[in-house]
Design a protein around this motif. Structure first.
Motif, mmCIF file in Angstrom:
data_model
loop_
_atom_site.group_PDB
_atom_site.id
_atom_site.type_symbol
_atom_site.label_atom_id
_atom_site.label_comp_id
_atom_site.label_asym_id
_atom_site.label_seq_id
_atom_site.Cartn_x
_atom_site.Cartn_y
_atom_site.Cartn_z
ATOM 1 N N UNK A 33 0.675 -1.215 -0.060
ATOM 2 C CA UNK A 33 -0.136 -0.058 -0.038
ATOM 3 C C UNK A 33 0.980 1.287 0.204
ATOM 4 N N UNK A 34 1.945 1.233 0.758
ATOM 5 C CA UNK A 34 2.875 2.587 0.733
ATOM 6 C C UNK A 34 3.452 2.796 -0.581
ATOM 7 N N UNK A 35 3.408 1.940 -1.651
ATOM 8 C CA UNK A 35 3.975 2.237 -2.876
ATOM 9 C C UNK A 35 2.887 2.991 -3.589
ATOM 10 N N UNK A 36 1.753 2.967 -3.185
ATOM 11 C CA UNK A 36 0.604 3.738 -4.174
ATOM 12 C C UNK A 36 -0.289 4.552 -3.367
ATOM 13 N N UNK A 37 0.309 4.845 -2.154
ATOM 14 C CA UNK A 37 -0.493 5.699 -1.172
ATOM 15 C C UNK A 37 -0.865 6.873 -1.541
ATOM 16 N N UNK A 38 0.009 7.649 -2.312
ATOM 17 C CA UNK A 38 0.036 8.993 -2.823
ATOM 18 C C UNK A 38 -1.162 8.988 -3.613
ATOM 19 N N UNK A 39 -1.612 7.853 -4.470
ATOM 20 C CA UNK A 39 -2.616 8.131 -5.589
ATOM 21 C C UNK A 39 -4.046 7.919 -4.943
ATOM 22 N N UNK A 40 -4.057 7.538 -3.512
ATOM 23 C CA UNK A 40 -5.216 7.197 -3.118
ATOM 24 C C UNK A 40 -6.284 8.432 -3.051
ATOM 25 N N UNK A 41 -5.957 9.446 -2.760
ATOM 26 C CA UNK A 41 -7.055 10.462 -2.848
ATOM 27 C C UNK A 41 -7.177 10.864 -4.030
ATOM 28 N N UNK A 42 -6.240 10.807 -5.057
ATOM 29 C CA UNK A 42 -6.280 11.089 -6.340
ATOM 30 C C UNK A 42 -7.519 10.082 -7.229
ATOM 31 N N UNK A 43 -7.556 9.150 -6.725
ATOM 32 C CA UNK A 43 -8.258 7.859 -7.514
ATOM 33 C C UNK A 43 -9.315 7.574 -6.705
ATOM 34 N N UNK A 44 -9.594 8.124 -5.553
ATOM 35 C CA UNK A 44 -10.704 7.675 -4.487
ATOM 36 C C UNK A 44 -11.637 8.982 -4.008
ATOM 37 N N UNK A 45 -11.771 9.768 -4.948
ATOM 38 C CA UNK A 45 -12.692 10.813 -4.364
ATOM 39 C C UNK A 45 -14.084 10.593 -4.044
ATOM 40 N N UNK A 46 -14.844 10.936 -3.191
ATOM 41 C CA UNK A 46 -16.063 10.495 -2.924
ATOM 42 C C UNK A 46 -16.733 10.077 -4.134
#
Length: 95
Positions: A33-46
């Motif tokens: 998860x730490x490898x892609x964590x920076x993309x979480x909010x980018x790809x997971x908006x409400x």
């Protein structure tokens, strides 16, 4: 279930559902998860999550509720048509 309850606790403080999931994942610090964590909010908006959730719910409700009822309705109409095929109808001569 434990993760879901923890997300709800985080959400009480953050007041944001997606951020609560992000925080939980950051705190768990899983190596993958730490490898892609920076993309979480980018790809997971409400909105992204809601669009997928609504589409999934609609698909399931169509398959589980609507289509079976429509199939039953079509069968009932076909049975009525067969049972009453010999009965003359005034409107049958139009068109």
């Amino acid at each position: 279930m434990d993760d879901a309850l923890e997300v709800k606790d985080i959400e009480k403080v953050s007041n944001h559902d997606v951020n609560a999931v992000e925080y939980l994942l950051k705190w768990q610090s899983h190596p993958d998860i730490s490898k892609v964590l920076e993309f979480f909010h980018f790809a997971c908006t409400s909105e992204d999550i809601n669009n997928l959730a609504h589409a999934s719910m609609l698909k399931e409700s169509l398959n589980v509720v609507v289509f079976p009822v429509v199939d039953t309705l079509i069968k009932a109409i076909c049975k009525l048509a067969e049972d009453n095929a010999s009965i003359p109808m005034l409107s049958i001569t139009h068109g």
